[in-house]
Design a protein around this motif. Sequence first.
Motif, short mmCIF file in Angstrom:
data_model
loop_
_atom_site.label_atom_id
_atom_site.label_comp_id
_atom_site.label_asym_id
_atom_site.label_seq_id
_atom_site.Cartn_x
_atom_site.Cartn_y
_atom_site.Cartn_z
N ASP A 1 40.57 36.61 42.23
CA ASP A 1 39.92 37.03 43.46
C ASP A 1 40.96 37.20 44.55
OD1 ASP A 1 37.35 37.01 42.39
OD2 ASP A 1 37.03 34.90 42.88
N TYR A 2 40.55 37.81 45.65
CA TYR A 2 41.44 38.06 46.78
C TYR A 2 42.04 36.76 47.29
CZ TYR A 2 42.98 39.21 51.48
OH TYR A 2 43.72 39.36 52.62
N ASP A 3 43.36 36.74 47.46
CA ASP A 3 44.11 35.62 48.02
C ASP A 3 43.83 34.31 47.28
OD1 ASP A 3 46.03 34.71 49.81
OD2 ASP A 3 44.53 34.06 51.27
N SER A 4 43.64 34.38 45.97
CA SER A 4 43.28 33.20 45.19
C SER A 4 44.21 33.03 43.99
CB SER A 4 41.84 33.34 44.69
OG SER A 4 41.50 32.27 43.84
N THR A 5 44.36 31.76 43.59
CA THR A 5 45.08 31.45 42.36
C THR A 5 44.16 30.73 41.38
OG1 THR A 5 45.86 29.35 43.27
CG2 THR A 5 47.29 31.27 43.56
N ASP A 6 42.86 30.71 41.68
CA ASP A 6 41.89 30.03 40.81
C ASP A 6 41.57 30.89 39.60
OD1 ASP A 6 41.76 27.94 42.63
OD2 ASP A 6 40.03 28.79 43.67
N LEU A 7 41.59 30.25 38.43
CA LEU A 7 41.23 30.95 37.20
C LEU A 7 39.72 31.10 37.13
CD1 LEU A 7 43.60 29.06 34.77
CD2 LEU A 7 43.83 31.42 35.57
N SER A 8 39.29 32.22 36.61
CA SER A 8 37.87 32.50 36.44
C SER A 8 37.37 31.87 35.14
CB SER A 8 37.66 34.01 36.38
OG SER A 8 36.43 34.34 35.81
N THR B 1 53.43 37.44 33.97
CA THR B 1 53.83 38.19 35.15
C THR B 1 52.70 38.25 36.16
OG1 THR B 1 53.23 40.30 34.10
CG2 THR B 1 55.52 39.57 33.88
N GLY B 2 52.97 37.69 37.34
CA GLY B 2 51.97 37.64 38.41
C GLY B 2 52.06 38.86 39.31
N HIS B 3 50.90 39.39 39.68
CA HIS B 3 50.80 40.59 40.50
C HIS B 3 49.76 40.39 41.60
CE1 HIS B 3 53.07 42.93 37.47
NE2 HIS B 3 52.45 42.13 36.61
N THR B 4 49.89 41.16 42.67
CA THR B 4 48.95 41.11 43.78
C THR B 4 48.53 42.52 44.14
OG1 THR B 4 50.64 41.27 45.49
CG2 THR B 4 50.11 39.05 44.70
N ARG C 1 52.50 31.98 42.25
CA ARG C 1 51.49 30.92 42.14
C ARG C 1 50.44 31.27 41.08
NH1 ARG C 1 51.74 31.20 47.77
NH2 ARG C 1 49.61 32.01 47.92
N ARG C 2 50.07 32.54 40.99
CA ARG C 2 49.11 32.98 39.97
C ARG C 2 49.70 32.81 38.57
NH1 ARG C 2 46.80 38.30 43.22
NH2 ARG C 2 45.28 37.10 44.43
N ALA C 3 50.95 33.23 38.40
CA ALA C 3 51.60 33.08 37.09
C ALA C 3 51.70 31.60 36.72
CB ALA C 3 52.97 33.74 37.10
N GLU D 1 41.87 45.44 40.37
CA GLU D 1 42.65 45.63 39.14
C GLU D 1 44.07 45.10 39.27
OE1 GLU D 1 42.53 49.39 36.93
OE2 GLU D 1 40.97 49.99 38.35
N ASN D 2 44.62 45.19 40.46
CA ASN D 2 46.01 44.82 40.68
C ASN D 2 46.23 43.33 40.85
OD1 ASN D 2 46.85 47.48 40.50
ND2 ASN D 2 46.52 47.87 42.66
N ARG D 3 45.20 42.57 41.16
CA ARG D 3 45.32 41.10 41.31
C ARG D 3 45.21 40.49 39.92
NH1 ARG D 3 41.32 42.12 45.65
NH2 ARG D 3 39.76 41.33 44.19
N ARG D 4 46.38 40.23 39.29
CA ARG D 4 46.34 39.86 37.88
C ARG D 4 47.58 39.08 37.46
NH1 ARG D 4 48.92 44.48 38.62
NH2 ARG D 4 50.46 45.20 37.13
#
Length: 189
Positions: free
Chosen positions: A82-89, A114-117, A132-134, A173-176
Amino acid sequence: MKAIKLLIIPALASTMIMTGCASRKPATQVDGTTTPTAATNVNTTGLSDDAALAAKNLAGASSKGVTNENRAFLAQRVVHFDYDSTDLSPNDYQTLQAHAQFLKANMGSKVALTGHTDERGTREYNMALGERRAKAVLNYLVSYGVNPTQLEAVSYGKEMPVNPGHDEAAWKENRRVEINYEAVPPLLK
């Protein structure tokens, strides 16, 4: 009640994954090669072309950690945020568990996470958010017993979008985090 949640969440996750959208980025197959696909192509199994190709590559494999139950989940190589989040779904838990099972059974395999925003925010902020996402994915895999030496967390921030659009659909799509295998045991090649 807790037992019902444990049964329903995986079933819902399976349904969501099987009906998910196709990727616009070339698929990174188990053998490390890439195959370009169109985002609108979906095969008759309901999987995107990328997921179906990866599942096909695993179908003939008799490697440890590849079971009929986790083949479709291993074909999924992207975790969205999600936007501005590092929480896993919750939708991503089974995918990550399948990759954890595979990595534990195949110690020679290594993964670059590989983390992307999306494009919003400064370059510095997005590099940190991508990292942080990675690391969120890395920590989840480690919590399931994967050896941390098999994992590498890398951030590209907003530098490598899969969708060049400037709207919520593109940003989503890009937040991944992409799960990219670097070395795979010969049985899966």
